[in-house]
Design a protein around this motif. Sequence first.
Motif, PDB file in Angstrom:
ATOM      1  N   ALA A   1       0.834  -1.213   0.000  1.00 27.72           N
ATOM      2  CA  ALA A   1       0.000   0.000   0.000  1.00 27.72           C
ATOM      3  C   ALA A   1       0.860   1.252   0.000  1.00 27.72           C
ATOM      4  CB  ALA A   1      -0.927  -0.011   1.215  1.00 27.72           C
ATOM      5  N   ALA A   2       1.935   1.240   0.786  1.00 29.03           N
ATOM      6  CA  ALA A   2       2.837   2.395   0.815  1.00 29.03           C
ATOM      7  C   ALA A   2       3.469   2.645  -0.551  1.00 29.03           C
ATOM      8  CB  ALA A   2       3.910   2.187   1.877  1.00 29.03           C
ATOM      9  N   VAL A   3       3.848   1.542  -1.186  1.00 27.58           N
ATOM     10  CA  VAL A   3       4.426   1.695  -2.537  1.00 27.58           C
ATOM     11  C   VAL A   3       3.405   2.289  -3.489  1.00 27.58           C
ATOM     12  CG1 VAL A   3       5.326   0.438  -4.524  1.00 27.58           C
ATOM     13  CG2 VAL A   3       6.115  -0.139  -2.218  1.00 27.58           C
ATOM     14  N   ILE A   4       2.161   1.762  -3.406  1.00 21.62           N
ATOM     15  CA  ILE A   4       1.111   2.264  -4.313  1.00 21.62           C
ATOM     16  C   ILE A   4       0.816   3.734  -4.018  1.00 21.62           C
ATOM     17  CG2 ILE A   4      -1.319   2.021  -4.923  1.00 21.62           C
ATOM     18  CD1 ILE A   4      -0.997  -0.993  -4.388  1.00 21.62           C
ATOM     19  N   ILE A   5       0.731   4.089  -2.714  1.00 21.04           N
ATOM     20  CA  ILE A   5       0.448   5.486  -2.346  1.00 21.04           C
ATOM     21  C   ILE A   5       1.558   6.418  -2.830  1.00 21.04           C
ATOM     22  CG2 ILE A   5       0.254   7.047  -0.370  1.00 21.04           C
ATOM     23  CD1 ILE A   5      -1.230   4.781   1.094  1.00 21.04           C
ATOM     24  N   SER A   6       2.821   5.983  -2.587  1.00 22.43           N
ATOM     25  CA  SER A   6       3.937   6.837  -3.031  1.00 22.43           C
ATOM     26  C   SER A   6       3.957   6.998  -4.535  1.00 22.43           C
ATOM     27  CB  SER A   6       5.258   6.242  -2.528  1.00 22.43           C
ATOM     28  OG  SER A   6       5.466   4.953  -3.082  1.00 22.43           O
ATOM     29  N   GLU A   7       3.658   5.916  -5.226  1.00 19.18           N
ATOM     30  CA  GLU A   7       3.602   6.016  -6.690  1.00 19.18           C
ATOM     31  C   GLU A   7       2.465   6.944  -7.119  1.00 19.18           C
ATOM     32  OE1 GLU A   7       3.211   2.039  -8.028  1.00 19.18           O
ATOM     33  OE2 GLU A   7       5.350   1.531  -7.792  1.00 19.18           O
ATOM     34  N   GLY A   8       1.298   6.856  -6.394  1.00 20.42           N
ATOM     35  CA  GLY A   8       0.171   7.732  -6.728  1.00 20.42           C
ATOM     36  C   GLY A   8       0.478   9.194  -6.446  1.00 20.42           C
ATOM     37  N   GLU A   9       1.139   9.429  -5.290  1.00 17.39           N
ATOM     38  CA  GLU A   9       1.487  10.809  -4.968  1.00 17.39           C
ATOM     39  C   GLU A   9       2.496  11.380  -5.965  1.00 17.39           C
ATOM     40  OE1 GLU A   9       2.860  10.579  -0.985  1.00 17.39           O
ATOM     41  OE2 GLU A   9       0.836  10.659  -0.095  1.00 17.39           O
ATOM     42  N   ALA A  10       3.422  10.556  -6.360  1.00 15.04           N
ATOM     43  CA  ALA A  10       4.401  11.027  -7.356  1.00 15.04           C
ATOM     44  C   ALA A  10       3.713  11.341  -8.669  1.00 15.04           C
ATOM     45  CB  ALA A  10       5.479   9.968  -7.550  1.00 15.04           C
ATOM     46  N   GLU A  11       2.782  10.471  -9.037  1.00  8.74           N
ATOM     47  CA  GLU A  11       2.058  10.724 -10.291  1.00  8.74           C
ATOM     48  C   GLU A  11       1.192  11.972 -10.168  1.00  8.74           C
ATOM     49  OE1 GLU A  11       0.850  10.042 -14.211  1.00  8.74           O
ATOM     50  OE2 GLU A  11       2.512   9.239 -13.011  1.00  8.74           O
ATOM     51  N   ALA A  12       0.578  12.157  -8.991  1.00 13.88           N
ATOM     52  CA  ALA A  12      -0.246  13.368  -8.799  1.00 13.88           C
ATOM     53  C   ALA A  12       0.614  14.623  -8.848  1.00 13.88           C
ATOM     54  CB  ALA A  12      -0.981  13.280  -7.469  1.00 13.88           C
ATOM     55  N   ALA A  13       1.782  14.584  -8.198  1.00 12.31           N
ATOM     56  CA  ALA A  13       2.684  15.742  -8.225  1.00 12.31           C
ATOM     57  C   ALA A  13       3.122  16.055  -9.653  1.00 12.31           C
ATOM     58  CB  ALA A  13       3.888  15.477  -7.340  1.00 12.31           C
ATOM     59  N   ARG A  14       3.366  15.001 -10.402  1.00 14.03           N
ATOM     60  CA  ARG A  14       3.769  15.246 -11.802  1.00 14.03           C
ATOM     61  C   ARG A  14       2.652  15.913 -12.583  1.00 14.03           C
ATOM     62  NH1 ARG A  14       3.028  13.117 -16.502  1.00 14.03           N
ATOM     63  NH2 ARG A  14       1.691  11.461 -15.653  1.00 14.03           N
ATOM     64  N   ILE A  15       1.425  15.397 -12.350  1.00 16.03           N
ATOM     65  CA  ILE A  15       0.294  15.984 -13.066  1.00 16.03           C
ATOM     66  C   ILE A  15       0.086  17.431 -12.632  1.00 16.03           C
ATOM     67  CG2 ILE A  15      -2.193  15.829 -13.393  1.00 16.03           C
ATOM     68  CD1 ILE A  15      -1.900  12.775 -13.101  1.00 16.03           C
ATOM     69  N   TYR A  16       0.200  17.672 -11.268  1.00 17.78           N
ATOM     70  CA  TYR A  16       0.058  19.051 -10.786  1.00 17.78           C
ATOM     71  C   TYR A  16       1.106  19.961 -11.426  1.00 17.78           C
ATOM     72  CZ  TYR A  16      -3.230  17.689  -7.111  1.00 17.78           C
ATOM     73  OH  TYR A  16      -4.315  17.234  -6.423  1.00 17.78           O
ATOM     74  N   ASN A  17       2.303  19.502 -11.462  1.00 13.24           N
ATOM     75  CA  ASN A  17       3.384  20.340 -12.027  1.00 13.24           C
ATOM     76  C   ASN A  17       3.126  20.657 -13.493  1.00 13.24           C
ATOM     77  OD1 ASN A  17       4.787  20.487  -9.633  1.00 13.24           O
ATOM     78  ND2 ASN A  17       6.001  18.639 -10.055  1.00 13.24           N
ATOM     79  N   GLU A  18       2.701  19.655 -14.212  1.00 15.25           N
ATOM     80  CA  GLU A  18       2.407  19.895 -15.641  1.00 15.25           C
ATOM     81  C   GLU A  18       1.259  20.885 -15.800  1.00 15.25           C
ATOM     82  OE1 GLU A  18       1.674  16.151 -17.459  1.00 15.25           O
ATOM     83  OE2 GLU A  18       3.774  15.498 -17.407  1.00 15.25           O
ATOM     84  N   SER A  19       0.240  20.702 -14.908  1.00 13.48           N
ATOM     85  CA  SER A  19      -0.936  21.590 -15.038  1.00 13.48           C
ATOM     86  C   SER A  19      -0.621  23.006 -14.572  1.00 13.48           C
ATOM     87  CB  SER A  19      -2.098  21.027 -14.217  1.00 13.48           C
ATOM     88  OG  SER A  19      -2.437  19.739 -14.657  1.00 13.48           O
ATOM     89  N   PHE A  20       0.042  23.146 -13.428  1.00  9.57           N
ATOM     90  CA  PHE A  20       0.297  24.473 -12.881  1.00  9.57           C
ATOM     91  C   PHE A  20       1.346  25.246 -13.656  1.00  9.57           C
ATOM     92  CE2 PHE A  20      -1.051  22.589  -8.571  1.00  9.57           C
ATOM     93  CZ  PHE A  20      -2.388  22.803  -8.871  1.00  9.57           C
ATOM     94  N   SER A  21       2.225  24.528 -14.346  1.00  5.02           N
ATOM     95  CA  SER A  21       3.249  25.247 -15.142  1.00  5.02           C
ATOM     96  C   SER A  21       2.616  25.981 -16.324  1.00  5.02           C
ATOM     97  CB  SER A  21       4.321  24.271 -15.624  1.00  5.02           C
ATOM     98  OG  SER A  21       3.742  23.302 -16.476  1.00  5.02           O
ATOM     99  N   LYS A  22       1.435  25.588 -16.685  1.00  9.36           N
ATOM    100  CA  LYS A  22       0.760  26.237 -17.798  1.00  9.36           C
ATOM    101  C   LYS A  22       0.121  27.573 -17.359  1.00  9.36           C
ATOM    102  CE  LYS A  22      -0.287  21.841 -20.110  1.00  9.36           C
ATOM    103  NZ  LYS A  22      -1.341  20.954 -20.608  1.00  9.36           N
ATOM    104  N   ASP A  23      -0.236  27.754 -16.026  1.00  9.74           N
ATOM    105  CA  ASP A  23      -0.876  28.993 -15.537  1.00  9.74           C
ATOM    106  C   ASP A  23      -0.396  29.240 -14.115  1.00  9.74           C
ATOM    107  OD1 ASP A  23      -2.409  31.146 -14.924  1.00  9.74           O
ATOM    108  OD2 ASP A  23      -4.326  30.239 -15.525  1.00  9.74           O
ATOM    109  N   PRO A  24       0.755  29.886 -13.927  1.00  7.67           N
ATOM    110  CA  PRO A  24       1.310  30.118 -12.588  1.00  7.67           C
ATOM    111  C   PRO A  24       0.384  30.927 -11.685  1.00  7.67           C
ATOM    112  CG  PRO A  24       2.953  30.506 -14.263  1.00  7.67           C
ATOM    113  CD  PRO A  24       1.656  30.351 -14.988  1.00  7.67           C
ATOM    114  N   GLU A  25      -0.342  31.892 -12.236  1.00  8.06           N
ATOM    115  CA  GLU A  25      -1.222  32.707 -11.392  1.00  8.06           C
ATOM    116  C   GLU A  25      -2.341  31.856 -10.793  1.00  8.06           C
ATOM    117  OE1 GLU A  25      -2.616  35.950 -13.617  1.00  8.06           O
ATOM    118  OE2 GLU A  25      -0.636  36.922 -13.779  1.00  8.06           O
ATOM    119  N   PHE A  26      -2.900  30.979 -11.613  1.00  6.19           N
ATOM    120  CA  PHE A  26      -3.944  30.076 -11.100  1.00  6.19           C
ATOM    121  C   PHE A  26      -3.357  29.149 -10.034  1.00  6.19           C
ATOM    122  CE2 PHE A  26      -6.103  25.954 -11.278  1.00  6.19           C
ATOM    123  CZ  PHE A  26      -7.381  26.339 -10.920  1.00  6.19           C
TER     124      PHE A  26
END
Length: 310
Positions: free
Chosen positions: A248-273
């Motif tokens: 479960a820890a491995v799955i959670i860490s992998e999910g959090e890493a994937e979420a952070a990657r998605i956040y970074n990709e999304s937020f890099s497109k609109d820093p003010e948002f």
Amino acid sequence: MNKKKKPAGKASDFQIDWKKHGKIIAGVIVGFIVLVILLTNVYVVKEGEYKIVRQFGEIVKVVDEPGLGVTVPFIQSTTTVPKYLMNYEISEAEINTLDKRRIIIDNYAVWKVNNPQLMIANAGTLINAEARMEEFIYSVVRTELGRLAYAEIINDEDSSRGSLGEQVTARVNELLSADNYGIEVLDVRIKRTDLPVENEQAVYQDMISEREKIAQKFLSEGDADKRRIEAETDREVREIIANAEREAAVIISEGEAEAARIYNESFSKDPEFYNLFRTLETYKSTIGEDTVIMLPSDSPYAQILSGITP
């Protein structure tokens, strides 16, 4: 008219008739005596018996085949000895076992005469032969049972020494053969094993104690198995939970890493948002129903809460 009387017979005529009939009678008597002597000296050998022919008390012949025979009158005589198997009930005897128990043994023996000449020469009669056989059996049984514990005697089939009856039979035959009694024991069996009345209660208590020991042993072994199974089960459960938590820890860490990657990709497109979103996220953790915030009017928090956007 006077009749003339016949003259009486002469004495010589009467004597002649007596002699004639006397010879016949004498011949009949002699023949009868001879026939009786012959019949009393004819013997019959039946199936399952020996006929012992004696002459002046000495054995001159042993006949073991069925048929007819004749002895010499007034000189020879016959004696019958059984050839078939016989059963002999041995007197009850009290003996001591290896574990110092006093028991009463009731035996029986199956035996036969295999050499009637030796039996008569050394035992004399069947009664004497049975008496000697009984003495040997009692001696051997007392010796053999004295080497066994009471439990082994009453459970003869489970004894590590083999069949008690076979051992006793073999040893008794050795003794009978050594003394040339001409008899053979085919089987000796214990018909009944009893305890003296004064010992019964003590033996019963010993049996109860023994059974309680066996029951306690089973209970102890059961408890030990229970604890072992419970320990193995707890260990397996802990291993399963640890493996599940690790996965479960491995799955959670992998999910959090994937979420952070998605956040970074999304937020890099609109820093003010992204800044606005992060600010709102902080409000969730800092502002509650009874929260009182004192902020300068020109702080970003105050401007956003007041609806002033840059």
